[in-house]
Design an enzyme around this catalytic site. Structure first.
Site, short mmCIF file in Angstrom:
data_model
loop_
_atom_site.label_atom_id
_atom_site.label_comp_id
_atom_site.label_asym_id
_atom_site.label_seq_id
_atom_site.Cartn_x
_atom_site.Cartn_y
_atom_site.Cartn_z
N THR A 13 0.82 -1.21 0.00
CA THR A 13 0.00 0.00 0.00
C THR A 13 0.86 1.26 0.00
OG1 THR A 13 -1.77 -1.14 1.17
CG2 THR A 13 -1.78 1.25 1.26
N VAL A 33 14.76 19.37 -4.99
CA VAL A 33 16.01 18.66 -4.71
C VAL A 33 17.17 19.20 -5.54
CG1 VAL A 33 17.14 16.40 -4.85
CG2 VAL A 33 14.78 16.56 -4.04
N LYS A 105 7.41 1.66 12.13
CA LYS A 105 7.35 2.06 13.54
C LYS A 105 7.87 0.96 14.46
CE LYS A 105 2.67 0.36 13.96
NZ LYS A 105 2.72 -0.23 12.60
N VAL A 132 4.93 7.31 12.43
CA VAL A 132 3.94 7.74 13.42
C VAL A 132 2.92 8.66 12.77
CG1 VAL A 132 3.56 8.95 15.60
CG2 VAL A 132 5.62 7.57 15.30
N ILE A 136 0.55 13.07 9.19
CA ILE A 136 0.79 14.22 10.07
C ILE A 136 2.30 14.37 10.28
CG2 ILE A 136 0.31 15.26 12.31
CD1 ILE A 136 -2.09 13.35 12.56
N ASP A 201 0.44 -1.38 18.77
CA ASP A 201 0.75 -0.45 17.68
C ASP A 201 0.91 0.97 18.22
OD1 ASP A 201 0.57 0.22 14.57
OD2 ASP A 201 -0.73 1.62 15.63
N LYS A 205 4.44 3.63 18.66
CA LYS A 205 4.46 5.04 18.24
C LYS A 205 4.75 5.96 19.41
CE LYS A 205 1.21 3.97 14.54
NZ LYS A 205 -0.20 4.01 14.11
#
Length: 428
Positions: A13, A33, A105, A132, A136, A201, A205
């Site tokens: 994914t 870059v 993670k 994490v 965001i 999980d 994080k």
């Protein structure tokens, strides 16, 4: 301009999202870059498998040596998951002078110190923003945005699966089992959901967030973890009546150099910003000495949100490579890890008790709290036609974790207390 060549470990994914973004934003990324970013090889399990993104057949390989042994590949991007193979590949890539970007993670929570030490030794970058909270940019914010501040608290909804389940239970009155089943049908939960619903999980994080936020090494053994599998629709209903929403919160605190980190179902006051975070979304609340309260909100998973963070790290690594400053910004925890004791960890608590329905019971219960130095904010008796016992809901004032444990031990000795049905931390 000579292209910067990338070896991609994994085309699931997130890997698919990385390929899409590099193709769609090719010109923008090249302008940032100063060189083209070119995927040179992709490690997959099955080179013949049909995929949702078009990739030239000669880019695919099932042999990791084709990436690790290629001196022209400058950067390795690891999005394959797991820890054993990923750790081995990343350590070897660093030893060969390749820069690394990962979204893993579990790997960074368990083996981060080893990987970062190898990166420092080799003069290489390792960036892991996507590990994490998906899309965001919280890790970069904590390291760079709060570099002049001292973070005292990090509190977050960092697992979208559990937040979706608790949202369904709250809004639709669904049972835990039916909400989990729906999450699995929609692809939000794995066939084996234990890592999500039992809090592991989120704990991985929080280990990363606390390590970066407090500049001290926080490992999994430093985190108290409790999942949501025992949360009932009754718990959520009673919490709502009192003005709370149930959330699986990661909570990290640092005071006077003492750290506490936990993951647990928590009653969050409806007026707190985290209470309004619904579905699969994530949010991280950060409290700094200087800046005060801030909150970062967005999608916590998914192909493009997570891939966006991966490519953002890829751009940062590529810029450093072109400027010749790779490995100069490595993060090293430099403070000694000192944990708070249970006497020093304080919060309000929600308790649901099943007790004998007769005179004098409340007085006995109140005496236990008083003897254990726990004061009460509110006491409510709830009628329940399905329960022959009385149901009493108690919200305490701030109390230590050790004091609450003493209360629970004393309740075991009281005949009038038939069951301590639920105990949850209260925030906000």
């Amino acid at each position: 301009m000579k292209p910067i060549k990338v070896g991609l470990f994994g085309l699931g994914t997130v890997g698919t999202g990385v390929v899409r973004i590099l193709e769609r934003h090719r010109e923008d990324l090249e302008s940032q870059v100063g060189s083209p970013l070119l995927i040179d090889k992709i490690l997959v399990r099955d080179t013949a498998k049909e995929r949702s993104v078009r990739v030239a057949a000669d880019l695919l390989t099932d042999n990791p040596r084709d990436i690790l042994d290629d001196p022209d590949i400058d950067i390795v991007v690891e999005v394959m998951g797991g820890t054993d193979s990923a750790r081995s590949y990343i350590l070897e890539a660093l030893a060969r002078g390749k820069q690394v970007v990962t979204a893993n993670k579990d790997l960074m929570a368990l083996h981060g110190p080893e990987i970062l030490a190898k990166a420092s030794e080799s003069g290489c970058d390792v960036l892991y923003e996507a590990s994490v909270a998906g899309g965001i940019p919280i890790l970069r914010t904590i390291v760079d945005g709060f570099s002049s501040d001292r973070i005292r608290r990090i509190m977050g909804i960092v697992n979208g699966t559990t937040n979706y389940i608790l949202t369904k239970m709250s809004e639709d009155g669904a049972s835990y089992a039916s909400a989990l089943r729906e999450a699995q049908e929609l692809g939000y939960a794995e066939a084996d959901p234990r890592s999500d619903v039992e809090g592991m999980d989120a704990a991985y994080k929080m280990a990363i967030l606390a390590t970066l936020g407090f500049r001290t090494r926080v490992s999994m053994r430093d985190i108290d973890v409790q999942g949501i599998s025992r949360v009932t629709a009754e718990d959520i209903l009673y919490g709502k009546r009192l003005g709370y929403e149930m959330k699986l919160l990661g909570i990290a605190e640092c005071q006077d150099g003492l750290v506490s980190v936990s993951v647990q179902p928590t009653m969050v006051k409806k007026s707190h910003p985290l209470a309004s975070v619904k579905g699969v979304f994530n949010a991280v609340y950060v409290y700094g000495e200087a800046v005060g309260e801030t909150m970062f909100y967005g999608p916590g998973a998914g192909e493009l949100p997570t891939a966006t963070s991966v490519v953002s790290d890829l751009v940062a690594v590529a810029k450093n490579l072109r400027l010749g400053v790779s490995g100069r910004k490595a993060f090293h925890p430099y403070r000694e890890t000192r944990r708070k004791s249970d006497e020093q960890i304080t919060s309000k608590y929600f308790l649901l008790l099943h007790v004998d329905d007769r005179a004098g019971v409340l007085a006995n219960i109140a005496r236990v709290f008083s003897d254990c130095d726990v004061s009460l904010e509110s006491v409510l008796q709830q009628p329940n036609e399905h329960n022959p016992n009385a149901e009493i809901i108690i919200i305490t004032h701030d109390a230590s974790k050790a004091s609450i444990r003493r209360v629970l031990d004393e309740f075991q000795k009281l005949d009038v207390v038939k069951q301590v049905r639920s105990v949850y931390r209260v925030e906000g």
